[in-house]
Design a protein around this motif. Structure first.
Motif, PDB file in Angstrom:
ATOM      1  N   CYS A 140       0.608  -1.007  -0.382  1.00  0.00           N
ATOM      2  CA  CYS A 140      -0.322  -0.250   0.345  1.00  0.00           C
ATOM      3  C   CYS A 140       1.472   0.910  -0.149  1.00  0.00           C
ATOM      4  O   CYS A 140       1.989   1.407   0.126  1.00  0.00           O
ATOM      5  N   GLN A 141       0.661   2.462  -0.843  1.00  0.00           N
ATOM      6  CA  GLN A 141       0.825   3.751  -0.702  1.00  0.00           C
ATOM      7  C   GLN A 141      -0.010   4.687  -0.245  1.00  0.00           C
ATOM      8  O   GLN A 141      -0.711   4.871  -0.657  1.00  0.00           O
ATOM      9  N   GLY A 142       0.569   5.670  -0.168  1.00  0.00           N
ATOM     10  CA  GLY A 142      -0.112   6.634   0.527  1.00  0.00           C
ATOM     11  C   GLY A 142       0.655   8.165   0.005  1.00  0.00           C
ATOM     12  O   GLY A 142       2.204   8.453   0.322  1.00  0.00           O
ATOM     13  N   ALA A 143      -0.027   9.026  -0.509  1.00  0.00           N
ATOM     14  CA  ALA A 143       0.650  10.335  -1.749  1.00  0.00           C
ATOM     15  C   ALA A 143       0.138  11.267  -0.987  1.00  0.00           C
ATOM     16  O   ALA A 143      -1.131  11.819  -0.788  1.00  0.00           O
ATOM     17  N   GLU A 144       0.556  12.291  -0.726  1.00  0.00           N
ATOM     18  CA  GLU A 144       0.744  13.586  -0.217  1.00  0.00           C
ATOM     19  C   GLU A 144       0.685  14.920  -1.614  1.00  0.00           C
ATOM     20  O   GLU A 144       2.249  14.624  -1.530  1.00  0.00           O
ATOM     21  N   ILE A 145       0.309  15.696  -2.219  1.00  0.00           N
ATOM     22  CA  ILE A 145       0.692  16.443  -3.212  1.00  0.00           C
ATOM     23  C   ILE A 145       0.596  17.917  -3.120  1.00  0.00           C
ATOM     24  O   ILE A 145      -0.945  17.879  -2.097  1.00  0.00           O
ATOM     25  N   GLU A 146       0.874  18.319  -3.829  1.00  0.00           N
ATOM     26  CA  GLU A 146       0.405  20.493  -3.636  1.00  0.00           C
ATOM     27  C   GLU A 146      -0.270  20.321  -5.219  1.00  0.00           C
ATOM     28  O   GLU A 146       0.885  19.677  -6.283  1.00  0.00           O
ATOM     29  N   VAL A 147      -1.475  21.213  -5.782  1.00  0.00           N
ATOM     30  CA  VAL A 147      -1.412  21.402  -6.902  1.00  0.00           C
ATOM     31  C   VAL A 147      -1.617  23.209  -6.921  1.00  0.00           C
ATOM     32  O   VAL A 147      -2.386  23.575  -6.051  1.00  0.00           O
ATOM     33  N   ASP A 148      -1.477  23.738  -8.210  1.00  0.00           N
ATOM     34  CA  ASP A 148      -1.048  24.864  -7.957  1.00  0.00           C
ATOM     35  C   ASP A 148      -2.364  24.795  -9.786  1.00  0.00           C
ATOM     36  O   ASP A 148      -2.108  24.552 -10.559  1.00  0.00           O
ATOM     37  N   ILE A 149      -3.370  25.317  -8.884  1.00  0.00           N
ATOM     38  CA  ILE A 149      -4.457  25.317  -9.619  1.00  0.00           C
ATOM     39  C   ILE A 149      -4.146  26.800 -10.373  1.00  0.00           C
ATOM     40  O   ILE A 149      -5.365  26.885 -12.138  1.00  0.00           O
ATOM     41  N   GLU A 150      -3.362  27.650 -10.535  1.00  0.00           N
ATOM     42  CA  GLU A 150      -2.984  29.073 -11.996  1.00  0.00           C
ATOM     43  C   GLU A 150      -1.764  28.268 -13.034  1.00  0.00           C
ATOM     44  O   GLU A 150      -1.703  28.079 -13.903  1.00  0.00           O
ATOM     45  N   THR A 151      -1.014  27.277 -12.575  1.00  0.00           N
ATOM     46  CA  THR A 151      -0.498  26.572 -13.630  1.00  0.00           C
ATOM     47  C   THR A 151      -0.906  24.542 -14.002  1.00  0.00           C
ATOM     48  O   THR A 151      -0.608  24.231 -15.089  1.00  0.00           O
ATOM     49  N   GLY A 152      -1.683  24.106 -13.019  1.00  0.00           N
ATOM     50  CA  GLY A 152      -2.110  22.882 -12.579  1.00  0.00           C
ATOM     51  C   GLY A 152      -0.943  21.685 -12.900  1.00  0.00           C
ATOM     52  O   GLY A 152      -1.354  20.668 -12.582  1.00  0.00           O
ATOM     53  N   LYS A 153       0.781  22.339 -12.480  1.00  0.00           N
ATOM     54  CA  LYS A 153       1.479  21.942 -12.243  1.00  0.00           C
ATOM     55  C   LYS A 153       1.394  20.644 -10.482  1.00  0.00           C
ATOM     56  O   LYS A 153       0.654  21.692  -9.888  1.00  0.00           O
ATOM     57  N   ILE A 154       1.366  20.005 -10.847  1.00  0.00           N
ATOM     58  CA  ILE A 154       1.151  18.660  -9.450  1.00  0.00           C
ATOM     59  C   ILE A 154       2.796  18.600  -8.848  1.00  0.00           C
ATOM     60  O   ILE A 154       4.090  18.221  -9.136  1.00  0.00           O
ATOM     61  N   LYS A 155       2.612  18.874  -7.923  1.00  0.00           N
ATOM     62  CA  LYS A 155       3.949  18.217  -6.546  1.00  0.00           C
ATOM     63  C   LYS A 155       4.142  17.938  -5.772  1.00  0.00           C
ATOM     64  O   LYS A 155       3.166  17.811  -4.838  1.00  0.00           O
ATOM     65  N   VAL A 156       4.984  16.445  -5.922  1.00  0.00           N
ATOM     66  CA  VAL A 156       4.948  15.332  -4.980  1.00  0.00           C
ATOM     67  C   VAL A 156       5.056  15.515  -3.708  1.00  0.00           C
ATOM     68  O   VAL A 156       6.774  15.524  -3.920  1.00  0.00           O
ATOM     69  N   LYS A 157       4.478  15.888  -2.463  1.00  0.00           N
ATOM     70  CA  LYS A 157       4.989  16.052  -1.174  1.00  0.00           C
ATOM     71  C   LYS A 157       5.836  14.925  -0.270  1.00  0.00           C
ATOM     72  O   LYS A 157       7.059  14.660   0.261  1.00  0.00           O
ATOM     73  N   LYS A 158       5.253  13.972  -0.545  1.00  0.00           N
ATOM     74  CA  LYS A 158       4.986  12.858   0.382  1.00  0.00           C
ATOM     75  C   LYS A 158       4.312  11.466  -0.188  1.00  0.00           C
ATOM     76  O   LYS A 158       3.216  11.507  -0.723  1.00  0.00           O
ATOM     77  N   VAL A 159       5.578  10.534   0.272  1.00  0.00           N
ATOM     78  CA  VAL A 159       4.775   9.530   0.073  1.00  0.00           C
ATOM     79  C   VAL A 159       5.106   8.015   0.714  1.00  0.00           C
ATOM     80  O   VAL A 159       5.996   8.182   1.730  1.00  0.00           O
ATOM     81  N   ALA A 160       3.706   8.019   1.541  1.00  0.00           N
ATOM     82  CA  ALA A 160       4.132   6.837   2.261  1.00  0.00           C
ATOM     83  C   ALA A 160       3.741   4.819   1.842  1.00  0.00           C
ATOM     84  O   ALA A 160       2.823   5.231   0.681  1.00  0.00           O
ATOM     85  N   SER A 161       5.262   4.059   2.018  1.00  0.00           N
ATOM     86  CA  SER A 161       4.927   3.233   0.773  1.00  0.00           C
ATOM     87  C   SER A 161       5.029   1.707   2.232  1.00  0.00           C
ATOM     88  O   SER A 161       6.218   1.370   3.523  1.00  0.00           O
ATOM     89  N   SER A 162       4.480   0.505   2.452  1.00  0.00           N
ATOM     90  CA  SER A 162       4.490  -0.547   3.071  1.00  0.00           C
ATOM     91  C   SER A 162       3.803  -1.770   2.263  1.00  0.00           C
ATOM     92  O   SER A 162       2.997  -1.717   1.645  1.00  0.00           O
ATOM     93  N   PHE A 163       5.011  -2.762   1.597  1.00  0.00           N
ATOM     94  CA  PHE A 163       5.349  -4.079   1.585  1.00  0.00           C
ATOM     95  C   PHE A 163       5.297  -5.337   2.169  1.00  0.00           C
ATOM     96  O   PHE A 163       5.990  -5.028   3.164  1.00  0.00           O
ATOM     97  N   ASP A 164       4.716  -6.127   2.286  1.00  0.00           N
ATOM     98  CA  ASP A 164       4.743  -7.270   2.726  1.00  0.00           C
ATOM     99  C   ASP A 164       5.832  -8.221   1.914  1.00  0.00           C
ATOM    100  O   ASP A 164       5.409  -8.648   1.450  1.00  0.00           O
ATOM    101  N   VAL A 165       6.971  -7.880   2.577  1.00  0.00           N
ATOM    102  CA  VAL A 165       8.076  -8.571   1.930  1.00  0.00           C
ATOM    103  C   VAL A 165       8.776  -9.717   2.265  1.00  0.00           C
ATOM    104  O   VAL A 165       9.870  -9.902   1.851  1.00  0.00           O
ATOM    105  N   GLY A 166       8.125 -10.960   2.915  1.00  0.00           N
ATOM    106  CA  GLY A 166       8.403 -11.896   3.810  1.00  0.00           C
ATOM    107  C   GLY A 166       9.783 -12.309   4.901  1.00  0.00           C
ATOM    108  O   GLY A 166       9.170 -11.940   6.331  1.00  0.00           O
ATOM    109  N   LYS A 167      10.255 -11.465   4.258  1.00  0.00           N
ATOM    110  CA  LYS A 167      11.851 -11.106   5.344  1.00  0.00           C
ATOM    111  C   LYS A 167      12.942 -10.227   4.356  1.00  0.00           C
ATOM    112  O   LYS A 167      13.073 -10.401   2.945  1.00  0.00           O
ATOM    113  N   ILE A 168      13.122  -9.115   5.119  1.00  0.00           N
ATOM    114  CA  ILE A 168      14.035  -8.225   4.715  1.00  0.00           C
ATOM    115  C   ILE A 168      15.370  -8.787   4.552  1.00  0.00           C
ATOM    116  O   ILE A 168      15.692  -9.251   5.747  1.00  0.00           O
TER     117      ILE A 168
END
Length: 770
Positions: free
Chosen positions: A629-657
């Motif tokens: 699973c991943q969650g993303a937090e973004i900023e969007v500039d409504i004047e330019t339409g540009k997206i800036k991805v500020k933060k991503v949290a990620s978690s995966f079940d890998v069995g063993k690291i």
């Protein structure tokens, strides 16, 4: 001492940072010739004439070939391509002829002298059009091709594979659903963009043995394909992959090799080299397939999905010899990581006159999840529940059933979902508005899963040789394409034998000297090759114990390995160093026993079987599933339409690291690559012509685009994995793009159903909403 679970430094790190590691294009050989390729000017055309006369007469030209010189079809899953076009060309840029000359400049000049006459044909430039019964046929002779039993081409059409899932009763499911929703999504072609361009050198010796140096992910797969293409026995073909500067799937299978080899055959003894320029990389190496998705969902007011009907139409390009398996994977994964009782899926691979579609990180999962995960958010909003809650309700749990009807026994999806929600604190904190009036903040979540997309009987093997000073040589053919497999496999060997990683040298990628490996694809190397290494080391360990029980007078059942010694349990003073037995056991009378310790191991995933041909149902169609699973937090500039991805949290079940530092690096890379596909990357095609074959017009993420990353893992052991491990190299890219798309909706209430989510698309959607 423990080695698995430790952040051991990369075993190839110093070579890479100092530049001492040699890639194919770094290799210089005596009397080298240089190749160049004549390519098609049209997406679809008959070849009426290919005149090489002038090129052959140019001083410095040593060989010229055309499609008549390489008539045999090849393909890992579907034998549909020749290395040079014969009767017609099927995409703009397809190789028609090739030359070998004393210099690169002469080769380029010779190419200009080759005269080609065409009869242009109607082109298929849209998969939805190509699937129609009256569409021009890209491969009229499809019925004459060979393919594996798990693929279902339809001769007389442009369909190279139609993979079906029929689970439960779809009509009954929709009839009982309280709400029915249908949505459509589109994913374009994108390029792999590895740092190292494709490069190949081929040389045939006087005894007609062929050596190929290739920047490839899968030396043995290349060897097999070349054996078929050129009618040579495999013992006469040696494939060496000295180092690979990034692959992402684009260096799986065969690409340049089949062009260079027939040239080398004509100039025996002289090596012939071909290195792609960046434009060639964009057009003439594999691209990620485009995909049109339609998802119809039946859901009840309590949030439970009861039926889903998927149609995935894939733009496989001019040759789909690899792409048919991507489409198969998209079919058996078509529900995403959700437990849905009634499923109907058609996953269709379509020939078009576009560049060749092939494996790309995620192998179809990133594409289908862009649709599936946005669809989940749409359903949640319709019911008035949160995106998190709809995933809690429908997400797979141990004992649940996936699209193929398989009962999943190990599934950490819900753990990963809760991990991401907790790390981001979304249920504890309200979203804070931006302090800038034109900036809007959005938060989005996405789940994902992936299995190794490979045939059931693919094998891995390993050899470990113990030297007389206690050091080791580990031989495998798993390729380190940047993911760190050399280090991981070395750690696994260290763990079994208790020999530190700095005393183990790993050698890879030489079909004459390293043991068989199917391919370095499918996020399978830690699992498959890791198991082979475990077995090889256990074999060596058993041999050591046989000798140690004689040496120590202790039954082997009461011996253990510890810190490079074989030790009697309960009596640490009774021990013998591993190195003392490396060449066998020397007896007091001068005789010897056994000889050198060489361990061997091989592995095939257990109990994996084909699914039913008509329904796609099966008990265990894949070796394992990796959930996350991943969650993303973004900023969007409504004047330019540009997206800036500020933060991503990620978690995966890998069995063993196996290596914390390496796995975190993998996930960081997956997030950034997923971000690129989400907001930047698209191979722009107009009438079959690539319009942006360079990094000026094709944008990829840079360090400036790197978001804050919160990376964590769940460890529910995989019973059949080495030390419980399963792969995560590709899955970690899968949820990124849909999480960003869902965050955009959260920010502005607009949904962009096609990738990439560019500033232009965002501005257009804002205007349409207003």
């Amino acid at each position: 001492m423990k080695f698995v679970g430790e952040s051991v430094n990369r075993v190839d790190g110093i070579k890479k940072v100092t530049g001492s590691l040699k890639y194919v294009d770094d290799l210089k050989m005596s009397r080298m010739l240089y190749a160049a390729v004549k390519r098609s000017e049209y997406p679809h055309a008959k070849l009426l004439k290919v005149d090489i006369t002038k090129a052959e007469k140019l001083p410095g030209v040593k060989a010229v070939i055309t499609g008549k010189d390489v008539p045999n079809r090849v393909g890992l899953y579907l034998e549909d391509k020749t290395f040079l076009a014969n009767d017609k060309v099927r995409y703009r840029g397809e190789a028609i002829a090739a030359v070998a000359a004393e210099t690169h400049e002469i080769a380029q000049e010779a190419i200009k002298l080759i005269e080609v006459e065409y009869e242009e044909l109607p082109a298929v430039t849209n998969a939805l059009e190509g699937i129609k019964s009256d569409a021009p046929l890209v491969h009229p002779d499809l019925g004459d091709y060979k393919w594996g039993p798990i693929f279902f081409p339809e001769p007389g059409t442009n369909i190279s594979n139609l993979y079906k899932i029929r689970k439960g009763d779809i009509d009954k499911g929709f009839a009982e659903a309280e709400h029915v929703v249908e949505n459509q999504f589109f994913v374009p072609h994108i390029q792999h963009s590895p740092i190292e361009n494709h490069s190949v050198i081929a040389q045939m010796d006087p005894e007609e043995a062929l050596t190929i140096w290739s920047s490839c992910q899968s030396p043995f797969a290349v060897q097999k394909a070349l054996s078929v293409a050129f009618g040579l026995p495999q013992n006469k073909i040696r494939v060496i992959s000295p180092a690979v500067g990034g692959g992402f799937g684009g260096k799986a299978g065969t690409t340049l090799e089949g062009i260079v080899i027939p040239l080398a055959m004509r100039v025996k003894g002289r090596p012939v080299k071909l290195t792609y320029g960046r434009e060639d990389e964009f057009i003439n190496s594999f691209v990620r397939q485009g995909m049109h998705a339609t998802i119809k969902t039946g859901i009840n007011s309590d949030g439970k999905i009861v039926a889903v009907k998927n149609t995935f139409v894939w733009d496989g390009g001019a040759y789909t010899e690899y792409g048919v398996n991507i489409v198969r994977a998209g079919g058996y994964s078509s529900t995403g990581p959700y437990d849905i009782p009634n499923v109907w899926t058609d996953s269709v691979c379509v020939y078009t006159n576009h560049p060749v579609g092939g494996p790309y990180r995620g192998f179809g999962m990133s594409e289908i999840h862009f649709a599936i995960e946005q669809n989940m958010d749409i359903l949640a909003e319709m019911l008035g529940i949160t995106p998190i809650e709809v995933r809690r309700i429908n997400g797979l749990r141990p004992g649940g059933s996936n699209a193929t009807g398989q009962i999943v026994e190990v599934c950490g999806l819900q753990d990963c979902l809760e991990d991401v929600v907790d790390k981001l604190g979304w249920e504890r904190e309200e979203k804070k508005p931006s302090s800038k009036p034109n900036i809007y903040i959005g938060r989005g979540i996405s789940c994902g899963f992936k299995a190794p997309s490979m045939p059931n009987n693919v094998a891995s093997s390993a050899i470990i040789r113990i030297n007389e000073d206690g050091t080791c040589q580990l031989l495998v053919s798993a390729q380190d394409i940047g993911q760190g497999s050399d280090t991981t496999l070395t750690q696994i060997a260290s763990e079994v034998l208790t020999i530190p990683p700095d005393k183990i040298t790993i050698k890879t990628g030489d079909t004459d000297y390293t043991p068989y490996e199917w391919q370095t694809v499918a996020s399978r190397i830690t699992y498959c090759a890791g198991n082979a290494v475990v077995k090889a080391c256990q074999d060596a360990k058993d041999q050591l114990f046989e000798l140690a029980q004689i040496k120590l007078g202790v039954p082997k059942e009461k011996l253990i390995l510890a810190d490079e010694y074989i030790v009697a349990k309960g009596n640490e003073n009774k021990k013998v160093p591993i190195k003392e037995l490396a060449l066998g056991l020397s007896m007091e009378d001068g005789s010897g026993i056994h000889g050198p310790i060489i361990g061997r191991g091989s592995f095939i995933p257990p109990d994996v079987k084909n699914t039913d041909k008509t329904t796609g149902q099966g008990e265990k169609p894949t070796a394992f599933w990796t959930y996350g699973c991943q969650g993303a937090e973004i900023e969007v500039d409504i004047e330019t339409g540009k997206i800036k991805v500020k933060k991503v949290a990620s978690s995966f079940d890998v069995g063993k690291i196996i290596n914390p530092k390496l796995i975190e690096g993998q996930v960081e890379g997956g997030i950034l690559q997923g971000l690129g596909s989400a907001i930047l990357e698209e191979l722009i095609l107009e009438n079959g012509i690539v319009k942006n074959p360079n990094f000026v017009d094709y944008k990829i993420p840079t360090a400036d685009d790197m978001p804050e990353m919160i990376i964590s893992f769940v460890e529910n052991p995989e019973e059949t994995g080495p030390f419980g491990a399963r792969g995560v190299a590709e899955p970690c890219m899968v949820p990124t793009a849909p999480a960003i798309a869902n965050a955009l909706y959260d920010a502005l209430g607009i949904r962009v159903n096609s990738l990439p989510i560019t500033a232009e698309k965002v501005l257009k959607a804002i205007k349409e909403k207003q």
